[in-house]
Design an enzyme around this catalytic site. Structure first.
Site, mmCIF file in Angstrom:
data_model
loop_
_atom_site.group_PDB
_atom_site.id
_atom_site.type_symbol
_atom_site.label_atom_id
_atom_site.label_comp_id
_atom_site.label_asym_id
_atom_site.label_seq_id
_atom_site.Cartn_x
_atom_site.Cartn_y
_atom_site.Cartn_z
ATOM 1 N N HIS A 44 25.919 57.897 3.124
ATOM 2 C CA HIS A 44 26.887 58.597 2.718
ATOM 3 C C HIS A 44 26.213 59.842 1.809
ATOM 4 O O HIS A 44 24.958 59.692 1.494
ATOM 5 C CB HIS A 44 27.836 57.845 1.657
ATOM 6 C CG HIS A 44 27.074 57.458 0.298
ATOM 7 N ND1 HIS A 44 25.897 56.636 0.053
ATOM 8 C CD2 HIS A 44 27.275 57.968 -1.080
ATOM 9 C CE1 HIS A 44 25.501 56.628 -1.222
ATOM 10 N NE2 HIS A 44 26.323 57.346 -1.612
ATOM 11 N N THR A 101 26.769 63.532 -1.139
ATOM 12 C CA THR A 101 27.858 64.144 -2.298
ATOM 13 C C THR A 101 29.078 64.438 -1.737
ATOM 14 O O THR A 101 30.171 64.217 -2.293
ATOM 15 C CB THR A 101 27.272 65.154 -2.868
ATOM 16 O OG1 THR A 101 25.765 65.032 -3.134
ATOM 17 C CG2 THR A 101 28.072 65.746 -3.866
ATOM 18 N N TYR A 102 29.287 64.799 -0.396
ATOM 19 C CA TYR A 102 30.402 65.420 0.249
ATOM 20 C C TYR A 102 31.280 64.147 1.007
ATOM 21 O O TYR A 102 32.421 64.727 1.650
ATOM 22 C CB TYR A 102 30.297 66.648 0.775
ATOM 23 C CG TYR A 102 29.868 67.772 -0.167
ATOM 24 C CD1 TYR A 102 30.647 68.514 -1.081
ATOM 25 C CD2 TYR A 102 28.518 68.162 0.007
ATOM 26 C CE1 TYR A 102 29.996 69.524 -1.753
ATOM 27 C CE2 TYR A 102 27.900 69.005 -1.139
ATOM 28 C CZ TYR A 102 28.935 69.649 -1.769
ATOM 29 O OH TYR A 102 28.426 70.594 -2.470
ATOM 30 N N ASP A 160 15.174 74.679 4.301
ATOM 31 C CA ASP A 160 15.096 73.231 3.789
ATOM 32 C C ASP A 160 14.413 72.439 4.690
ATOM 33 O O ASP A 160 14.889 71.285 4.938
ATOM 34 C CB ASP A 160 16.318 73.034 3.346
ATOM 35 C CG ASP A 160 16.207 71.802 2.326
ATOM 36 O OD1 ASP A 160 15.423 71.394 1.839
ATOM 37 O OD2 ASP A 160 17.227 70.912 2.345
#
Length: 813
Positions: free
Chosen positions: A485, A487-488, A651
């Protein structure tokens, strides 16, 4: 072009949607016409700024260790051959700075706001490199070829006795040399046998070079037959191909242009039986490096055996390569092993109870696709077996779009239309808080597919699958578990039975019975603005989707130059589909929840791999240098593909590098990617602002108010990722001199001694290869971005040219 030589390249917002807005304004420099005058197309690799009028020149580095004093001012990448005439012994162990942060500790916090082919392994020497690179600029012909393993590398436990005897015998009997298979010399202990030993005569080296040229000329590099010693000595055949393997490649792949991935490089003769199964003979070679998940054989071939997550383990053994599994064919099997890997690059682990709760309380089986019918070009097979896409019909009602001047760009007119369509649908879905699933209610919604056969179980889709509405459960199956899982939202694994109508290449991982997909469930945060959430979801999906499908060469060619054919190399750039980019398949919606469907990589990510090595007896959690080199080459190929198509990742880190069990690396998570050049732009747009994860961010990113080339920060990040693989630690926490003592030490040593102690202490299985690698690293870590080496030049370096990779790329560098 005068303006571009006097002004720095323009910078732009990182947001794809924001970049598109105003792209075609009257004052926009991105238009292909400036002041009514057309300008020639400039490839994405060309810098328009005066700072980049000349090619990058590799900085001369003083590598004092193992180098004659008179040559200490020269870099092996640009030095004369005398630089490499002598080699010192290799130390048997790595000396590491104990003060560095271990990778097994908490992960770096993000500082951003928001082929299928058949079995083969790439040659030590890249395809067609003689045409582009003159190796004599790196080392003298008299010393061409690298020494075998050093006697002092006790950790590899390889004896050179038989190799030396064979080398002496070769110098006496020239007829025996002529009969020998150059790629597989009669040696029991050679890792770099393709390159030979310095003691071998020049005739052998010329023979090797001629065979290498043959290998690169083929469209499908194949695993050569492995014969016994007697058979090799008595054979006059110099072919490096196995007829049985070559014939199978055309049957299995169905696409002669696709890249060849090596699920296993077991050096055994492989024959194809009548039922399509692989039969292996007993003519195997000795395994000289045998770790739990990585093996190297005496001919230099290697294989990866990465464990898979338990969710994809069924009653049958998993295939090493999902692309080669179809009705009547089988991939080489591996023993099933337990794994705790997860997609940590996108989601963090969560305890089992909460995962099960999420699985039960957030059903999405009735979700329908947001993709319009024309968003996907139907693929069809040509006479030569290659797959091409049917060009989309142009909408006469759409706003006029300027002429395409950059055919390589991943973001073009189709993506622009798709951005508008998806943004509108996402906003409507978010506003309708009480609405039900939109399956059957949206006239513009349709299922999508990246291949010719339907994936839904309904037989009515067999002919017109892209015009029917299909739910998520019908297309991608039911959820079998939650693997993490963020943050979103959460990420789940879905699976469905493998149907007879399914045909390779499959869009995701497959064992012999089921197809598996990664389902990323996204929801806006309570305090997140609707516009911001829509932009984030749309940008990430569009970039990933455009990179993970083959570009339409024929349609783009007509737009750029209808009367002329593109150059052969340019055409291959358009046609090539990189195997190192994670496939982003679909975007669906139900009940204010958005679902991104992606390819599943069941072997987890690089971060988990390093942690597992640390937990299984390796104190520093590092990889074998040959294993790290293979992964590095795949990473560079994927980044090169992105840059060629106008996108920088921005990133890159171990958490964003996923794996298949066979070692195939996939770059994922394009949420922070930068589109520095679209199809209508001649210029490369620079970027500003801090983005990425601190340990992997280049120093120029932290210089507020200054623009930087996003391609060069990707190059820096690749270097950090490689050092993390070989050291098992971060080099530093942040590349700011007054905030990190380790980075300050690096700057100080480079200024005072023109070398870095950690790089000097690096060891490899081959002394000369170690020097080449070390000097590439020095050029990757140039703090001045104008002096930093590019990804293209790294791939053209002797280090990468002599690095074996388990993916054979038909597309040359």
């Amino acid at each position: 072009m005068g303006e571009s030589n006097t002004a720095a390249p323009p910078s732009r917002s990182r947001s794809l949607s924001a970049s598109i807005k105003g792209l075609f304004g009257k004052n926009s420099i991105s238009s292909n016409e400036i002041n009514g005058k057309k300008e020639a197309f400039v490839q994405s690799g060309t810098r328009e700024d005066q700072r980049y009028n000349e090619e990058h020149h590799l900085k001369k580095i003083d590598t004092k260790a193992s180098v004659p004093k008179k040559d200490t001012q020269l870099s092996p990448l640009s030095a004369p051959g005398s630089y490499l005439k002598k080699s010192t012994s290799i130390a048997s162990s790595l000396h590491l700075n104990s003060g560095k942060q271990s990778v097994t500790s908490s992960r770096a916090q993000s500082i951003s706001s928001d082929g299928n082919g058949f079995l083969s392994q790439e040659s030590f020497i890249s395809e067609e490199h003689e045409d582009d690179i003159d190796d004599t600029t790196y080392y003298d012909k008299s010393t061409r070829g690298f020494t075998n393993l050093s006697k002092e590398v006790e950790s590899y436990s390889i004896s050179r006795k038989n190799s030396i005897q064979q080398s002496r015998k070769a110098s006496v009997d020239d007829n025996e040399v002529d009969k020998r298979n150059a790629h597989f010399p009669d040696s029991d202990t050679t890792i770099d046998s393709v390159l030979g030993d310095k003691n071998k005569n020049q005739k052998v080296m010329n023979q090797i070079n001629s065979i290498s040229n043959i290998s690169r000329s083929g469209s499908v590099p194949a695993n050569p037959p492995i014969l016994s010693s007697k058979s090799r000595r008595g054979s006059n055949a110099m072919s490096i191909r196995s007829p049985s393997v070559r014939s199978t490649a055309s049957i299995v792949s169905g696409n002669s242009n696709s890249e060849v991935i090596t699920p296993s490089s077991k050096p055994a003769t492989q024959n194809i039986s009548e039922d399509g199964n692989i039969k292996k003979t007993d003519n195997t070679l000795k395994c000289v490096i045998n770790s739990k998940h990585f093996k190297v054989y005496e001919n230099g071939f290697h294989e990866h055996h990465l464990p898979v997550i338990d969710l994809v383990k069924g009653d049958s053994t998993d295939s090493l390569n999902s692309s080669t599994v179809s009705k009547g064919t089988e991939g080489i099997e591996i023993n099933r092993q337990k794994s705790s890997f997860s997609l940590t690059g996108i989601f963090k682990k969560k305890n089992g109870d909460k995962m099960n709760e999420l699985l039960d309380t957030e059903p999405f089986g009735n979700a329908s696709s947001l993709m319009p019918t024309k968003a996907f070009c139907p693929r069809y097979k040509t006479k030569d077996g290659s797959m091409i896409e049917e060009p989309l019909e142009q909408e006469t009602t759409h706003k006029k779009i300027p002429k395409i001047v950059n055919p390589y760009a991943a973001v073009g007119s189709e993506e622009l239309k798709l951005i508008t369509t998806l943004s509108d649908k996402i906003k409507k879905g978010l506003k309708n808080k009480d609405g039900q699933s939109r399956s059957g209610s949206q006239s513009g919604s349709a299922s999508s597919s990246l291949h010719t056969s339907p994936v839904a179980s309904s037989t009515s889709l067999s002919s017109k699958f892209h015009h029917a509405l299909v739910t998520c459960s019908e297309k991608y199956g039911d959820p079998v578990g939650v693997i993490g899982h963020g943050t979103y939202g959460v990420v789940r694994v879905c699976s469905r039975p493998l149907l007879i109508s399914d045909s390779a290449p499959f869009p995701s991982y497959c064992n012999d019975k089921k197809l598996f997909f990664a389902i990323k469930v996204l929801k806006p945060k309570d305090d997140e603005q609707l516009e911001k959430f829509s932009t984030r979801v749309t940008s990430e999906f569009i970039i990933g989707h455009s990179l993970s499908r083959r570009h339409k060469a024929h349609a783009l060619q007509n737009k750029v130059c209808p009367s002329k054919r593109l150059a052969h190399k340019a055409q291959r750039k358009l046609d090539w589909e990189c195997p190192n980019i994670l496939r982003v398949i679909d975007l669906m919606e139900t009940n204010n929840t958005f679902i991104e469907v992606m390819e599943l990589c069941p072997a987890g990510d690089l971060h988990s791999l390093l942690v597992s090595r640390s937990q299984s007896g390796n104190a520093i959690g590092s990889l074998h240098p040959l294993e790290a080199d293979c992964f590095m080459k795949q990473l560079l190929r994927g980044v090169q593909y992105m840059h060629d198509h106008g996108i920088a990742h921005c990133d890159l880190k171990p958490e964003n590098l996923l794996f298949h069990p066979n070692g195939l690396l996939k770059i994922c998570d394009f949420g922070t990617s930068s589109v520095f050049q679209t199809a209508w732009e001649k210029h490369v747009h620079f970027q500003n602002g801090v983005i990425g994860s601190e340990p992997y961010v280049a120093p120029e990113v932290f210089q507020l108010g200054k623009d930087y080339d996003p391609r060069l920060i990707d190059c820096w990040s690749c270097g950090i990722v490689y050092c993390t693989m070989v050291f098992g630690q971060y080099l530093w926490k942040i590349a700011i001199e007054n905030k990190d003592s380790l980075y300050a030490s690096f700057i100080s040593q480079m200024k005072d001694e023109n070398q870095f102690s950690l790089f000097e202490e690096l060891r490899h299985v081959n002394a000369d290869l170690n020097k080449l690698r070390k000097n590439v690293l020095y050029n990757m870590f140039q703090t001045n971005p104008e002096k930093r080496i590019t990804v293209d030049k790294i791939l053209h370096s002797s280090w990468m040219k002599h690095t074996r990779c388990c993916v054979s790329y038909n597309h040359s560098v």
